[in-house]
Design an enzyme around this catalytic site. Sequence first.
Site, PDB file in Angstrom:
ATOM      1  N   ASP A 141       0.844  -1.201   0.000  1.00 46.74           N
ATOM      2  CA  ASP A 141       0.000   0.000   0.000  1.00 46.74           C
ATOM      3  C   ASP A 141       0.877   1.249   0.000  1.00 46.74           C
ATOM      4  O   ASP A 141       0.377   2.359  -0.138  1.00 46.74           O
ATOM      5  CB  ASP A 141      -0.912   0.011   1.235  1.00 46.74           C
ATOM      6  CG  ASP A 141      -1.900   1.175   1.196  1.00 46.74           C
ATOM      7  OD1 ASP A 141      -2.593   1.311   0.166  1.00 46.74           O
ATOM      8  OD2 ASP A 141      -1.960   1.959   2.164  1.00 46.74           O
ATOM      9  N   GLU A 161       7.090   6.808  -3.425  1.00 42.72           N
ATOM     10  CA  GLU A 161       5.686   7.107  -3.748  1.00 42.72           C
ATOM     11  C   GLU A 161       5.349   8.592  -3.804  1.00 42.72           C
ATOM     12  O   GLU A 161       4.352   8.985  -4.404  1.00 42.72           O
ATOM     13  CB  GLU A 161       4.748   6.446  -2.731  1.00 42.72           C
ATOM     14  CG  GLU A 161       4.749   7.129  -1.355  1.00 42.72           C
ATOM     15  CD  GLU A 161       3.752   6.510  -0.369  1.00 42.72           C
ATOM     16  OE1 GLU A 161       3.733   5.279  -0.247  1.00 42.72           O
ATOM     17  OE2 GLU A 161       3.015   7.275   0.276  1.00 42.72           O
ATOM     18  N   HIS A 213      -1.525   3.951  -1.195  1.00 45.97           N
ATOM     19  CA  HIS A 213      -1.612   4.529   0.161  1.00 45.97           C
ATOM     20  C   HIS A 213      -3.078   4.807   0.531  1.00 45.97           C
ATOM     21  O   HIS A 213      -3.436   5.918   0.906  1.00 45.97           O
ATOM     22  CB  HIS A 213      -0.778   5.815   0.258  1.00 45.97           C
ATOM     23  CG  HIS A 213      -0.244   6.057   1.644  1.00 45.97           C
ATOM     24  ND1 HIS A 213       1.045   6.428   1.904  1.00 45.97           N
ATOM     25  CD2 HIS A 213      -0.849   5.969   2.861  1.00 45.97           C
ATOM     26  CE1 HIS A 213       1.222   6.580   3.206  1.00 45.97           C
ATOM     27  NE2 HIS A 213       0.081   6.294   3.807  1.00 45.97           N
TER      28      HIS A 213
END
Length: 344
Positions: free
Chosen positions: A255, A260, A292
């Site tokens: 996740d 990111e 996320h």
Amino acid sequence: MIRIAFYDTKPYDRVWFDKLKQAYGFEFKYYENKLNRDTAVLASGCDAVVAFVNDAIDAGTVAALYDNGIRVVAMRAAGYNNIDFKAAWGKIHILRVPAYSPYAVAEHAMALLLTLNRKIHHAYNRTREFNFSINGLTGFDLHGKTAGVIGTGKIGQVFIDICKGFGMRVVAYDPFPNPNVDVEYVTLKQLCRYSDVISLHCPLTKDTYHVIDEQTIAQMKRGVILINTSRGALIKSDALLEGIKSGKLGGAGLDVYEEESDLFFEDFSNTIMQDDILARLITMPNVIVTSHQAFLTDEALKNIAHTTLENLKAYFDDEPLYNEICYQCSKQKTCDKSHQKRCF
Ligand code: NAD
């Protein structure tokens, strides 16, 4: 009227803040921009900033916010690895939401595990094309398998309970074991050796940076499924990719991702992906990436908005800041919070 600048906001962020706004009498300015030293100027004329996990609150941003009159930043998040606390100390109070729904994140971790193990992502694509073959979709019973949980705080504890509900044996590693958690604590090396599934629930710190690297992966069982809903840089991405390619890792549910911050929460479907490791990971049939979103439940969003606004109200009402955090909080001689109820 107290004016608050919100950075990195999306429509789903605004729902609960807008619903609760009236009760606090604050005025909100929502920006889609991430907070950094260049965008800090957008907060000029405001009294406070609300920021999120991929905002870059480094020394330059702190200085720019301070120059623009900002003395408080309220994180609408639990994690705070994106903040230069030394730069902020004495200048800007940093508030956070220590807990909003450990269930949201722990349940998402289990969703990733179940999807990977039972290959739901493949089955979904097949049946949409009327392909009802089940070749290659064999999973394994979670019942009787061992889950290794790294970090037994709020989220780790919920994940432990969920795993127990599936009839799994659970072992855990945490340098600060909690005697109230009913789990078998082991060393990190033992956890790697025993576990069929490993889930990360520790914060990103100097000690946990790349806690999963070539060395730890080498200690794991062949075919282990790795789940990361904590922070991307807990895993060394190229080691993860090699682990998947060699078959040492049986799957990864991610996740969060090390790099990111420039990608997640945005739509890049019409551009060429420049991150080769992420692009390669996403091509793997046994890797699932979510952007996320583990926190993203209605209950969590409501709690985040409520606690963030309560934190700011306490700041402006000169009340104790129980959710303030600084780099000296553990050193009571230098952090004033224990007697002044504020870090400085
Ligand atoms: P927490 O503070 O309640 O628990 C963290 C636990 O990690 C503590 O028990 C601590 O002792 C342990 N720990 C510290 N150093 C460690 C180490 N070196 N090795 C192993 N364990 C260690 O935090 P939480 O609320 O359970 O959240 C855990 C993490 O989840 C957060 O730090 C954040 O990064 C992440 N998170 C992700 C999302 C998401 O949407 N993906 C949402 C919320 C939180």
